[in-house]
Write a protein that holds these residues in place. Structure first.
Motif, PDB file in Angstrom:
ATOM      1  N   VAL A 229       0.814  -1.216   0.000  1.00  0.00           N
ATOM      2  CA  VAL A 229       0.000   0.000   0.000  1.00  0.00           C
ATOM      3  C   VAL A 229       0.847   1.266   0.000  1.00  0.00           C
ATOM      4  N   PHE A 230       2.074   1.175   0.497  1.00  0.00           N
ATOM      5  CA  PHE A 230       2.943   2.346   0.587  1.00  0.00           C
ATOM      6  C   PHE A 230       3.834   2.513  -0.653  1.00  0.00           C
ATOM      7  N   ILE A 231       3.691   1.615  -1.619  1.00  0.00           N
ATOM      8  CA  ILE A 231       4.552   1.613  -2.798  1.00  0.00           C
ATOM      9  C   ILE A 231       3.704   1.879  -4.030  1.00  0.00           C
ATOM     10  N   LYS A 232       4.040   2.926  -4.745  1.00  0.00           N
ATOM     11  CA  LYS A 232       3.254   3.306  -5.912  1.00  0.00           C
ATOM     12  C   LYS A 232       3.989   2.963  -7.203  1.00  0.00           C
ATOM     13  N   TYR A 233       3.322   2.199  -8.040  1.00  0.00           N
ATOM     14  CA  TYR A 233       3.821   1.930  -9.381  1.00  0.00           C
ATOM     15  C   TYR A 233       3.246   2.966 -10.348  1.00  0.00           C
ATOM     16  N   GLU A 234       4.056   3.311 -11.341  1.00  0.00           N
ATOM     17  CA  GLU A 234       3.603   4.165 -12.428  1.00  0.00           C
ATOM     18  C   GLU A 234       4.082   3.546 -13.742  1.00  0.00           C
ATOM     19  N   ASP A 235       3.388   3.851 -14.827  1.00  0.00           N
ATOM     20  CA  ASP A 235       3.814   3.365 -16.142  1.00  0.00           C
ATOM     21  C   ASP A 235       4.790   4.356 -16.772  1.00  0.00           C
ATOM     22  N   PHE A 236       5.932   3.847 -17.229  1.00  0.00           N
ATOM     23  CA  PHE A 236       6.957   4.691 -17.841  1.00  0.00           C
ATOM     24  C   PHE A 236       7.314   4.140 -19.217  1.00  0.00           C
ATOM     25  N   PRO A 266      13.160   3.914  -0.982  1.00  0.00           N
ATOM     26  CA  PRO A 266      12.765   3.743   0.424  1.00  0.00           C
ATOM     27  C   PRO A 266      12.852   5.002   1.281  1.00  0.00           C
ATOM     28  N   SER A 267      13.835   5.855   1.029  1.00  0.00           N
ATOM     29  CA  SER A 267      13.989   7.069   1.848  1.00  0.00           C
ATOM     30  C   SER A 267      12.835   8.039   1.640  1.00  0.00           C
ATOM     31  N   GLU A 268      12.070   7.861   0.560  1.00  0.00           N
ATOM     32  CA  GLU A 268      10.965   8.759   0.246  1.00  0.00           C
ATOM     33  C   GLU A 268       9.605   8.170   0.621  1.00  0.00           C
ATOM     34  N   MET A 269       9.600   7.007   1.255  1.00  0.00           N
ATOM     35  CA  MET A 269       8.342   6.331   1.557  1.00  0.00           C
ATOM     36  C   MET A 269       7.665   6.910   2.792  1.00  0.00           C
ATOM     37  N   SER A 270       6.412   6.550   2.964  1.00  0.00           N
ATOM     38  CA  SER A 270       5.636   6.980   4.120  1.00  0.00           C
ATOM     39  C   SER A 270       6.323   6.548   5.417  1.00  0.00           C
ATOM     40  N   ALA A 273       5.489   3.073   6.711  1.00  0.00           N
ATOM     41  CA  ALA A 273       5.992   1.849   6.077  1.00  0.00           C
ATOM     42  C   ALA A 273       6.997   1.159   6.993  1.00  0.00           C
ATOM     43  N   HIS A 274       7.068  -0.141   6.865  1.00  0.00           N
ATOM     44  CA  HIS A 274       7.989  -0.945   7.678  1.00  0.00           C
ATOM     45  C   HIS A 274       9.217  -1.257   6.824  1.00  0.00           C
ATOM     46  N   VAL A 275      10.264  -0.505   7.048  1.00  0.00           N
ATOM     47  CA  VAL A 275      11.472  -0.577   6.223  1.00  0.00           C
ATOM     48  C   VAL A 275      12.615  -1.144   7.069  1.00  0.00           C
ATOM     49  N   TYR A 276      13.300  -2.154   6.528  1.00  0.00           N
ATOM     50  CA  TYR A 276      14.426  -2.779   7.222  1.00  0.00           C
ATOM     51  C   TYR A 276      15.699  -2.524   6.407  1.00  0.00           C
ATOM     52  N   GLN A 277      16.780  -2.259   7.105  1.00  0.00           N
ATOM     53  CA  GLN A 277      18.051  -2.058   6.408  1.00  0.00           C
ATOM     54  C   GLN A 277      19.147  -2.862   7.102  1.00  0.00           C
ATOM     55  N   SER A 278      19.895  -3.613   6.300  1.00  0.00           N
ATOM     56  CA  SER A 278      20.992  -4.423   6.828  1.00  0.00           C
ATOM     57  C   SER A 278      22.163  -4.377   5.862  1.00  0.00           C
ATOM     58  N   THR A 279      23.357  -4.317   6.409  1.00  0.00           N
ATOM     59  CA  THR A 279      24.565  -4.358   5.595  1.00  0.00           C
ATOM     60  C   THR A 279      25.200  -5.738   5.711  1.00  0.00           C
ATOM     61  N   LEU A 280      25.433  -6.355   4.572  1.00  0.00           N
ATOM     62  CA  LEU A 280      26.118  -7.639   4.520  1.00  0.00           C
ATOM     63  C   LEU A 280      27.589  -7.393   4.245  1.00  0.00           C
ATOM     64  N   GLU A 281      28.432  -7.951   5.071  1.00  0.00           N
ATOM     65  CA  GLU A 281      29.872  -7.878   4.871  1.00  0.00           C
ATOM     66  C   GLU A 281      30.338  -9.139   4.155  1.00  0.00           C
ATOM     67  N   ALA A 282      31.587  -9.124   3.714  1.00  0.00           N
ATOM     68  CA  ALA A 282      32.145 -10.298   3.036  1.00  0.00           C
ATOM     69  C   ALA A 282      31.985 -11.529   3.923  1.00  0.00           C
ATOM     70  N   GLY A 283      31.442 -12.601   3.354  1.00  0.00           N
ATOM     71  CA  GLY A 283      31.222 -13.841   4.094  1.00  0.00           C
ATOM     72  C   GLY A 283      29.803 -14.031   4.577  1.00  0.00           C
ATOM     73  N   ASP A 284      28.949 -13.025   4.425  1.00  0.00           N
ATOM     74  CA  ASP A 284      27.576 -13.103   4.927  1.00  0.00           C
ATOM     75  C   ASP A 284      26.616 -13.603   3.852  1.00  0.00           C
ATOM     76  N   LEU A 285      25.554 -14.285   4.311  1.00  0.00           N
ATOM     77  CA  LEU A 285      24.480 -14.776   3.448  1.00  0.00           C
ATOM     78  C   LEU A 285      23.167 -14.109   3.837  1.00  0.00           C
ATOM     79  N   LEU A 286      22.364 -13.779   2.847  1.00  0.00           N
ATOM     80  CA  LEU A 286      21.015 -13.253   3.076  1.00  0.00           C
ATOM     81  C   LEU A 286      20.011 -14.156   2.382  1.00  0.00           C
ATOM     82  N   TYR A 287      18.968 -14.557   3.133  1.00  0.00           N
ATOM     83  CA  TYR A 287      17.796 -15.147   2.483  1.00  0.00           C
ATOM     84  C   TYR A 287      16.791 -14.028   2.276  1.00  0.00           C
ATOM     85  N   LEU A 288      16.537 -13.693   1.014  1.00  0.00           N
ATOM     86  CA  LEU A 288      15.582 -12.659   0.639  1.00  0.00           C
ATOM     87  C   LEU A 288      14.349 -13.355   0.072  1.00  0.00           C
TER      88      LEU A 288
END
Length: 335
Positions: A229-236, A266-270, A273-288
């Motif tokens: 709901v906090f993310i707006k798509y537009e046609d370009f 994300p910096s321009e969102m409402s 909104a529930h925004v998460y930020q994480s930095t992965l360093e060398a050797g790290d795994l993320l399940y997205l």
């Protein structure tokens, strides 16, 4: 803007016979908006991480991974999850340049660092060309470029198994706990290498994604699909960057069709909104998880490998599609 305010505006803009209908339509829009906001808040309260992505130091067993993360569509970081891969010890620039040498690889180049992203009122595709890998290393690490711009190896067609087969012995062909949980092999294994000015704009993918940072760092900004709901798509309209070697200038070349994309990042969102930020360093795994919106920045010369597993088109997908359509209709109602 409240339905009262909408009614006031349209009272002045429409003939009297339409005023009641317009007021009711916008009251329905307001009610729909409130339900969608409640969905985002309820998801956050019931099962999403409260402030930061869950972190572990050991990979989960397949059953726990499936039950606690795939089924719930919840991301996971495994600190040091790929640190024991041969790539983590070997993949410096000297090794890669020697291993790959003049192997031709596909690289994306843009004048701004934003590829597959909105520029003004256009969706811009990157200029893509094939270069010997040594020249890509020279461009990224020493800024020796025969074409000016920002360089990024970002092909998503399993380029590691197709263009860079020589490196496959340094990484696993699959992520065992994910393959076992899903009873599937990865659809694609991709190699990412580029400059710090290369930024991935906010988007989502229909894949379960295991992302491994081998060198440098990557910062992921994530938004759950329940926050659609906090993310707006537009046609370009679609355009493409092309570099004119004869005149040494960048050109903007129109392409066929248009694409729905997200202008705001994300910096321009409402603030709701529930925004998460994480930095992965060398050797790290993320399940997205599949369908999570993500925006990515990186350190200069960062290298990563990701494994795409096709998502299960189950109830989660059906529910998200319904929410996505409702939000799209709401955007149209207010445009």
């Amino acid at each position: 803007m409240s339905s009262v305010r909408y009614s006031y505006l349209f009272h002045h803009d429409f003939p009297s016979q339409f005023q009641t209908v317009v007021s009711i339509d916008f009251q329905l829009c307001d009610a729909r908006m409130e339900h969608l906001r409640n969905l985002a808040q309820q998801a956050h309260e019931l099962y999403l991480p409260q402030s930061t992505i869950h972190e572990f130091v050991d990979p989960p067993d397949p059953f726990t991974f499936y039950r606690s993360h795939i089924c719930k569509n919840v991301p996971l970081i495994i600190r040091g999850g790929c640190r024991d891969w041969p790539a983590s010890a070997k993949w410096n620039m000297e090794y890669l340049a020697e291993k790959l040498g003049d192997t031709p690889v596909t690289v994306s180049i843009t004048p701004t660092g934003l590829a597959d992203a909105v520029h003004g009122d256009k969706f811009m595709l990157p200029f893509e060309t094939s270069l010997p890998f040594r020249r890509v290393v020279a461009a990224v690490c020493r800024k020796e470029k025969h074409i000016p711009g920002v360089y990024y190896m970002q092909q998503q067609n399993s380029n590691l198994t197709e263009e860079l087969k020589e490196l496959m012995s340094d990484v696993p062909s699959e992520i065992s706990f994910c393959s076992e949980a899903l009873s599937a092999k990865p659809d694609a294994v991709n190699f990412w290498f580029g400059e710090s000015d290369a930024v991935t704009s906010l988007h989502k993918d229909p894949y379960e994604n295991i992302y491994a940072v081998i060198r440098g760092s990557k910062t992921f900004t994530l938004v759950p699909p329940t926050d659609r709901v906090f993310i707006k798509y537009e046609d370009f309209p679609v355009h493409k960057f092309e570099y004119d070697l004869n005149n040494s200038i960048w050109r903007d070349v129109p392409q066929k069709g248009s694409v729905p994309w997200i202008r705001r990042q994300p910096s321009e969102m409402s603030p709701d909104a529930h925004v998460y930020q994480s930095t992965l360093e060398a050797g790290d795994l993320l399940y997205l998880p599949a369908l999570w919106f993500h925006h990515v920045t990186q350190s200069d010369g960062a290298i990563a490998v990701n494994y795409w597993y096709d998502m299960e088109y189950d109830a989660k997908y059906c529910y998200f599609s319904a929410v996505h359509d409702l939000c799209s209709d709401f955007n149209k109602d207010l445009s």
